[in-house]
Scaffold this active site. Structure first.
Site, short mmCIF file in Angstrom:
data_model
loop_
_atom_site.label_atom_id
_atom_site.label_comp_id
_atom_site.label_asym_id
_atom_site.label_seq_id
_atom_site.Cartn_x
_atom_site.Cartn_y
_atom_site.Cartn_z
CG HIS A 35 -0.71 -16.40 -15.14
ND1 HIS A 35 -1.71 -15.47 -15.15
CD2 HIS A 35 -0.65 -16.87 -13.86
CE1 HIS A 35 -2.23 -15.36 -13.93
NE2 HIS A 35 -1.61 -16.22 -13.14
CG HIS A 54 -1.05 -19.41 -11.39
ND1 HIS A 54 -0.58 -18.22 -10.85
CD2 HIS A 54 -0.02 -20.29 -11.27
CE1 HIS A 54 0.66 -18.39 -10.42
NE2 HIS A 54 1.03 -19.63 -10.66
CG ASP A 62 -6.36 -18.08 -10.06
OD1 ASP A 62 -5.28 -18.65 -10.29
OD2 ASP A 62 -6.45 -16.88 -9.77
CG HIS A 63 -5.38 -16.63 -14.07
ND1 HIS A 63 -5.51 -15.28 -14.25
CD2 HIS A 63 -5.09 -16.81 -12.75
CE1 HIS A 63 -5.30 -14.66 -13.09
NE2 HIS A 63 -5.04 -15.56 -12.17
CG HIS A 65 2.00 -14.05 -10.94
ND1 HIS A 65 1.81 -14.09 -9.58
CD2 HIS A 65 1.01 -14.81 -11.47
CE1 HIS A 65 0.75 -14.84 -9.30
NE2 HIS A 65 0.25 -15.29 -10.43
CG ASP A 123 -2.93 -13.29 -11.06
OD1 ASP A 123 -3.98 -12.65 -11.22
OD2 ASP A 123 -2.91 -14.46 -10.62
CG HIS A 151 -7.00 -12.19 -8.25
ND1 HIS A 151 -7.66 -13.31 -7.80
CD2 HIS A 151 -6.03 -12.64 -9.07
CE1 HIS A 151 -7.11 -14.40 -8.31
NE2 HIS A 151 -6.11 -14.02 -9.09
FE FE Z 1 -4.75 -15.41 -10.12
ZN ZN Z 2 -1.70 -16.25 -10.91
#
Ligand code: FE
Ligand code: ZN
Length: 281
Positions: free
Chosen positions: A80, A82, A84-85, A138, A157, A195
């Site tokens: 996805h 985001h 942090d990905h 998400h 996530d 995570h």
């Molecule tokens: Fe994340």
């Molecule tokens: Zn995420």
């Protein structure tokens, strides 16, 4: 007779006693810690030169790990959009010239995307194949990558160890449908989430499902694992079915404990997710 009984007994033992069989492909997965609590799976097919980086939060730790292991990544698999990905996408593409695969429904938000995929698509990965699952909730286009031959799924996530992702862009019904897909995978499937949230998730899980003996056992095991500084990822579908409060929404006792006896699982799931959002444990 005794031999038959023994084989029968072996057939029903838990995931720890179900190692790779000759027919199950091997997959080497190195978990790279990144940012404050992300894991970046670095996935190598031992039968080929295929190396995938799943959801690179950042490039630095990936480059260091690849150099140390002598691996050259050939592909990024994004779940996805985001930051942090996808934060490491462009730097890794620059350095390795790899191919970036990601969710079609979020294509404009995936830096450097080469191949947009969705439910039903298959991504060749060396001698293996990853099936794409639509697990929106998400985010609106979140996908997972399932490698049935290696009994492994990368869920980003969507599903966490003892938890699930927050509903930023989706409805409880969408997320419940997505989690139900993951729940239907073979119980020994290894689940790589993005995570290390497990201990906080377990604090919440105990608050709504404290009578669950499997959960209490897991809480102790996770505390010991974290005390040694070790990851609690991967988990398995079987472990999550037994202990993850969000996957327990189908369970009559769990629903009753939330005051929702007789209500449909999606309602129980929605209530549990809302309770987690406001939980201060
Ligand atoms: Fe994340
Ligand atoms: Zn995420």
């Amino acid at each position: 007779m005794g031999g038959l009984l023994l084989r029968g007994a072996l057939g029903i033992v838990g995931p720890a006693a179900l190692p790779y069989t000759a027919s199950m492909a091997r997959l080497n997965v190195h978990l790279i810690p990144a940012l404050s609590d992300n894991y970046i799976p670095l996935v190598a097919d031992p039968e080929s030169a295929a190396v995938a980086v799943v959801d690179p939060a950042e490039s630095g730790p990936v480059i260091e790990t690849c150099a140390r292991l002598g691996l050259v990544p050939t592909m990024i698999l994004n779940t996805h959009h985001h930051p942090d990905h996808v934060g490491g996408n462009l730097a890794l593409k620059d350095r390795y010239g790899l191919t970036i695969v990601g969710p079609a429904a979020e294509a404009p938000r995936i830096p450097g995307l080469d191949r947009a995929v969705g439910e039903g698509d298959t991504v060749s990965f060396g001698s293996l194949a990853a099936q794409v699952l639509d697990v929106r909730g998400h985010t609106a286009g979140h996908i997972a990558y399932w490698l049935p031959e290696a009994a492994t799924v990368f869920v980003g996530d969507t599903l966490f160890a003892a938890g699930c992702g927050r509903l930023f862009e989706g409805t409880p019904a969408e997320m419940w449908r997505s989690l139900s897909k993951l729940m239907a995978l073979p119980p020994d499937t290894r689940v790589y989430c993005a995570h290390e949230y497990t201990q906080a998730n377990i604090r919440f899980a105990l608050s709504v499902d404290g009578a669950n003996a499997a959960l209490r056992d897991r809480a102790a095991a996770v505390a010991a694992t974290r005390a040694q500084g070790l990851p609690t990822v991967p988990t398995t579908i079987g472990m999550e079915l037994a202990t993850n409060p969000f996957l327990r929404a189908r369970d009559a006792d769990f629903a009753a404990a939330l005051g929702l006896a007789g209500r449909p699982p999606v309602d129980v799931f929605a209530a549990a997710r809302a309770a987690k959002d406001s939980f201060r444990g």
